[in-house]
Design a protein around this motif. Structure first.
Motif, PDB file in Angstrom:
ATOM      1  N   UNK A 199       0.841  -1.201   0.000  1.00 24.78           N
ATOM      2  CA  UNK A 199       0.000   0.000   0.000  1.00 24.78           C
ATOM      3  C   UNK A 199       0.880   1.256   0.000  1.00 24.78           C
ATOM      4  N   UNK A 200       0.555   2.164  -0.903  1.00 21.94           N
ATOM      5  CA  UNK A 200       1.263   3.439  -0.981  1.00 21.94           C
ATOM      6  C   UNK A 200       0.250   4.576  -1.096  1.00 21.94           C
ATOM      7  N   UNK A 201       0.632   5.725  -0.563  1.00 25.46           N
ATOM      8  CA  UNK A 201      -0.109   6.953  -0.831  1.00 25.46           C
ATOM      9  C   UNK A 201       0.808   7.866  -1.617  1.00 25.46           C
ATOM     10  N   UNK A 246      -4.560   9.388   2.374  1.00 21.41           N
ATOM     11  CA  UNK A 246      -3.716   8.364   3.003  1.00 21.41           C
ATOM     12  C   UNK A 246      -2.583   8.988   3.837  1.00 21.41           C
ATOM     13  N   UNK A 247      -1.890  10.002   3.311  1.00 23.30           N
ATOM     14  CA  UNK A 247      -0.853  10.611   4.160  1.00 23.30           C
ATOM     15  C   UNK A 247      -1.426  11.192   5.454  1.00 23.30           C
ATOM     16  N   UNK A 248      -2.649  11.719   5.399  1.00 24.10           N
ATOM     17  CA  UNK A 248      -3.250  12.268   6.629  1.00 24.10           C
ATOM     18  C   UNK A 248      -3.520  11.158   7.649  1.00 24.10           C
ATOM     19  N   UNK A 249      -4.023  10.027   7.148  1.00 22.60           N
ATOM     20  CA  UNK A 249      -4.310   8.913   8.061  1.00 22.60           C
ATOM     21  C   UNK A 249      -3.010   8.387   8.668  1.00 22.60           C
ATOM     22  N   UNK A 250      -1.982   8.258   7.832  1.00 24.93           N
ATOM     23  CA  UNK A 250      -0.697   7.741   8.325  1.00 24.93           C
ATOM     24  C   UNK A 250      -0.100   8.684   9.364  1.00 24.93           C
ATOM     25  N   UNK A 251      -0.099   9.965   9.046  1.00 19.62           N
ATOM     26  CA  UNK A 251       0.494  10.936   9.973  1.00 19.62           C
ATOM     27  C   UNK A 251      -0.252  10.958  11.307  1.00 19.62           C
ATOM     28  N   UNK A 252      -1.587  10.918  11.224  1.00 23.31           N
ATOM     29  CA  UNK A 252      -2.380  10.932  12.464  1.00 23.31           C
ATOM     30  C   UNK A 252      -2.054   9.702  13.308  1.00 23.31           C
ATOM     31  N   UNK A 253      -1.905   8.557  12.644  1.00 22.28           N
ATOM     32  CA  UNK A 253      -1.577   7.328  13.389  1.00 22.28           C
ATOM     33  C   UNK A 253      -0.223   7.465  14.076  1.00 22.28           C
ATOM     34  N   UNK A 254       0.759   7.960  13.351  1.00 23.85           N
ATOM     35  CA  UNK A 254       2.101   8.082  13.943  1.00 23.85           C
ATOM     36  C   UNK A 254       2.102   9.092  15.093  1.00 23.85           C
ATOM     37  N   UNK A 255       1.329  10.168  14.930  1.00 27.66           N
ATOM     38  CA  UNK A 255       1.296  11.167  16.018  1.00 27.66           C
ATOM     39  C   UNK A 255       0.678  10.572  17.282  1.00 27.66           C
ATOM     40  N   UNK A 256      -0.296   9.695  17.085  1.00 28.35           N
ATOM     41  CA  UNK A 256      -0.981   9.134  18.254  1.00 28.35           C
ATOM     42  C   UNK A 256      -0.188   7.986  18.869  1.00 28.35           C
TER      43      UNK A 256
END
Ligand code: G16
Length: 541
Positions: free
Chosen positions: A285-287, A396-406
Motif C-alpha cells: 500500500x502506498x499513498x 492516506x498521508x493524513x491517516x498515516x500521519x495521524x496514526x504516527x502522532x498518536x
C-alpha cells in the motif's frame, strides 16, 4: 474411465514449507513427483472422498498440466466434484472463499506465490482444508510422512478437462465444473465494502493505481476496480496474467514493484497505489509520496475498519506474526482489544479467526486479511483502504500521519540474505541462539535488552505448540532485532533479519536512516555480512 494404480518410488524431499510445497519447476516435473505429493494429500484427507474439491492456481508456467493431473487423480480417488477456475486461474483468497462458500471439503492451490515463474522458475502446491485455511502443521507433517513411504498413486488418464470453457461435465463418477474465476470473490467483496461510496469517491476524481505484476490479480482488479467501481483502465497496469509473470518477480515490495513506487512518488501520483503478488494474497500500500509498511497498514486498517460496512461492529481482536512490527499493539491497547502474536505463517491465524478471537490479522511479508476468508487477501486490503479513504474524507498521508502522532512510528525493515548454503545459515542461527541467555541485561546501542529468546507459540484454541519460530532480541517497547530462516525459498537457505525501532520524537525519518543504528547493533551481534561473505543484504524491504 479407467483408474490406474501406478507404482512409485517415494520421494524424500516433499516436506511443505511455510505455505505448501515449493520447488524448482524442473524438480516438480520429474516423473511421478507431483502425483506422489497429491496422492499423499488424498491419503491424508479421506474427507475428500464423495465430496467437492476446489482447484486453481496462479497461472504460472505448468499450471494447466498440473491441474489436469490433479483432476485425473481426483477422479481416481473417489472425489465426486471438482470446481476449477476458468483457465486454471484462482487467486489464493478466491480459492479460500470458494471452499467456504461452496461447502467444499478442501482445495488444491497451485502456486509458488511471489517466486518467479517459467521453466527455470518455481512451482508450488498447497492444500487448504474445509473452512478455507491452509493445512495445519500436524496435517502437513502427516502428508510429508506419507509422501516418503508412498508405493502407488491412483490416476484416471481418460479424464479430460477443457479449462477454458465455463460449464459442467460428468466423467465417470466425477462432476467437473469450470467456473468464472472472479464471480464469487467479487460478490463477496461487495458485501464487505461500500461500493457505492468508493464509486462516488472515484467519480470525484480520486484515483487508485493497481499493479498486478502480470500475475493472477489482473482479472480480479479489472472486474472489481474498473468495471464495478469505475477506476480508470489505464490505472490498472500489468493486468494480463502471463505464465512467466512477464519475466518479473511478482512480489509487491519496494524493490520488485519499483514502477509503482516511482509513479506514487511522482507528480501524477494516485490517491492510493497498490500491488499484489503471484497468487493475489499479498499487498503493498502506498499513498502519494508515502509507503505504508505492512505492519503499519495492519494497524491503520484495524483502527479504521469500522468505516467499512462488513466491519461496522468493529474489530474484536488483532493478530500479527512475531517479526511484524508492533504498531498494531498500540491500536489494540488503545481500543481495549486483544492482540495475538503468532509464528510466521498464515495458518497460525486460522484458529483465532475460526474462534472469533480476532477480526483482522497481518504479517510483515505484505499480507493482511480478515475473517472473510482463511488466507491473506491482497485486493481485500486495497478495497479496505479505498473504502476507508472514501468514507473518512481523509487522504492516506493524513491517516498515516495521524496514526504516527498518536501511537509513535515503528520504523521497520527486513534484510534478506538469500541462497546461502544451509550449513552457513544454520550456523549463524545456532550461534545466536546459544548466546541469547547472555544478552538479557546487556545494553546494545544504548538500549537495554529486556528479553532474548527463541519464539515458541501455544495455540490458545487447540493447545498445539510450535517451537523454534525465530530468535528475538527485545529492547523493551523501543526496539527489536529478529532473526529467522525463511520457509518459502527453493534455492539454498534464506536468512531474514528484521529490525524495528519505535520512535515518538521523530516521525518523518527515512526508514533506512532511522534504522541504521539498530542495523549496526545487529551487525556486531550476528556478524551477518562477514559470515555470509555479502557486503549487504540481497533484498531490503
Ligand atoms: C507465505 C506465508 C506467509 C509468510 C510468508 C513468508 O506467504 O503464507 O504467512 O509470512 O510465506 O514466509 P517466510 O518468511 O518463511 O519465507 P506466501 O505469500 O509466500 O504464500
Amino acid at each position: 474411465m479407467t483408474t490406474q494404480e501406478i507404482p512409485v518410488t517415494a520421494f524424500s524431499d516433499q516436506r511443505p514449507g511455510t505455505a505448501g510445497l515449493r520447488k524448482k519447476v524442473a524438480l516438480m516435473q520429474q516423473p511421478h513427483y507431483l502425483a506422489n505429493f497429491v496422492q499423499s494429500i488424498f491419503d491424508c484427507a479421506p474427507e475428500l472422498r464423495g465430496n467437492t474439491l476446489i482447484i486453481g492456481g496462479d497461472g504460472r508456467y505448468w499450471n494447466r498440466d498440473a491441474i489436469t493431473t490433479c483432476v485425473q487423480m481426483a477422479a481416481a480417488n473417489g472425489i465426486s466434484r471438482v470446481l476449477i477456475g476458468q483457465g486454471g486461474l484462482l487467486s489464493t483468497p478466491a480459492a479460500s472463499n470458494l471452499i467456504r462458500q461452496r461447502g467444499a471439503a478442501g482445495g488444491l492451490v497451485l502456486t509458488a506465490s511471489h517466486n518467479p515463474a517459467g521453466p527455470d522458475g518455481d512451482f508450488g502446491i498447497k492444500y487448504n482444508i474445509a473452512g478455507g485455511g491452509q493445512a495445519p502443521e500436524a496435517l502437513t507433517e502427516r502428508i510429508f510422512e506419507t509422501s516418503k513411504a508412498l508405493t502407488r498413486y491412483r490416476i484416471d488418464p481418460d479424464v479430460q478437462v477443457d479449462l477454458d470453457r465455463v460449464g459442467t461435465s460428468q466423467q465417470g463418477t466425477l462432476a467437473i465444473e469450470v467456473i468464472d474465476s472472479v464471480d464469487d470473490y467479487a460478490a463477496q467483496m461487495a458485501t464487505l465494502f461500500d461500493f457505492e461510496r468508493i464509486r462516488a469517491w472515484l467519480r470525484q476524481g480520486h484515483r487508485v493505481r493497481f499493479d498486478a505484476l502480470h500475475a493472477v490479480t489482473g482479472p480480479y482488479a479489472r472486474r472489481i476496480l474498473v468495471e464495478q467501481l469505475g477506476a480508470a483502465e489505464s490505472d490498472i497496469v500489468n493486468a494480463e496474467p502471463l505464465e512467466d509473470f512477464g519475466g518479473g518477480h511478482p512480489d509487491p515490495n519496494l524493490i520488485y514493484a519499483a514502477d509503482l513506487v516511482a509513479a506514487m512518488n511522482g507528480p501524477d501520483a494516485a490517491d492510493l497505489g497498490a500491488a499484489s503478488d503471484g497468487d493475489g494474497d499479498r499487498n503493498m500500500i502506498l499513498g502519494p509520496g508515502v509507503f505504508v509498511s505492512p505492519g503499519d497498514s495492519l494497524a491503520m486498517l484495524a483502527d479504521n475498519l469500522h468505516l467499512c460496512p462488513g466491519y461496522a461492529d468493529g474489530v474484536v481482536g488483532i493478530a500479527r506474526s512475531m517479526p511484524t512490527c508492533r504498531a498494531a499493539d498500540h491500536v489494540a491497547r488503545r481500543r481495549g482489544i486483544a492482540i495475538h502474536e503468532t509464528p510466521t505463517g498464515w495458518k497460525f491465524f486460522c484458529n483465532l479467526l475460526d474462534a472469533g478471537h480476532i477480526t483482522v490479522c497481518g504479517e510483515e511479508s505484505f499480507g493482511t486479511g480478515s475473517t472473510h476468508v482463511r488466507e491473506k487477501d491482497g485486493l481485500w486490503a486495497v478495497l479496505a483502504w479505498a473504502n476507508i479513504l472514501a468514507a473518512s474524507g481523509r487522504s492516506l498521508p493524513e491517516i498515516a500521519t495521524a496514526h504516527w502522532q498518536r501511537c509513535g512510528r515503528h520504523y521497520f525493515q527486513r534484510h534478506d540474505y538469500e541462497g546461502l548454503p544451509a550449513e552457513t545459515a544454520d550456523g549463524i542461527v545456532e550461534d545466536l541462539r546459544a548466546r541469547l541467555p547472555t544478552l538479557v541485561g546487556q545494553t546494545l546501542g544504548g538500549l537495554g535488552v529486556t528479553a532474548a529468546d527463541d519464539f515458541a507459540y501455544t495455540d490458545p484454541i487447540d493447545g498445539s505448540r510450535a517451537t523454534g519460530q525465530g530468535l528475538r532480541v527485545v529492547m523493551g517497547d523501543a526496539a527489536r532485532i529478529v532473526l529467522r530462516k525463511s520457509g518459502t525459498g527453493t534455492d539454498g537457505a534464506t536468512l531474514r533479519l528484521y529490525l524495528e525501532h519505535w520512535r515518538q520524537d521523530a516521525l518523518d525519518l527515512d526508514p533506512a536512516a532511522a534504522l541504521a543504528p539498530l542495523a549496526a547493533v545487529a551487525d556486531t551481534l550476528i556478524d551477518l555480512r562477514q559470515r555470509t561473505g555479502r557486503a549487504k543484504p540481497d533484498v531490503v524491504t
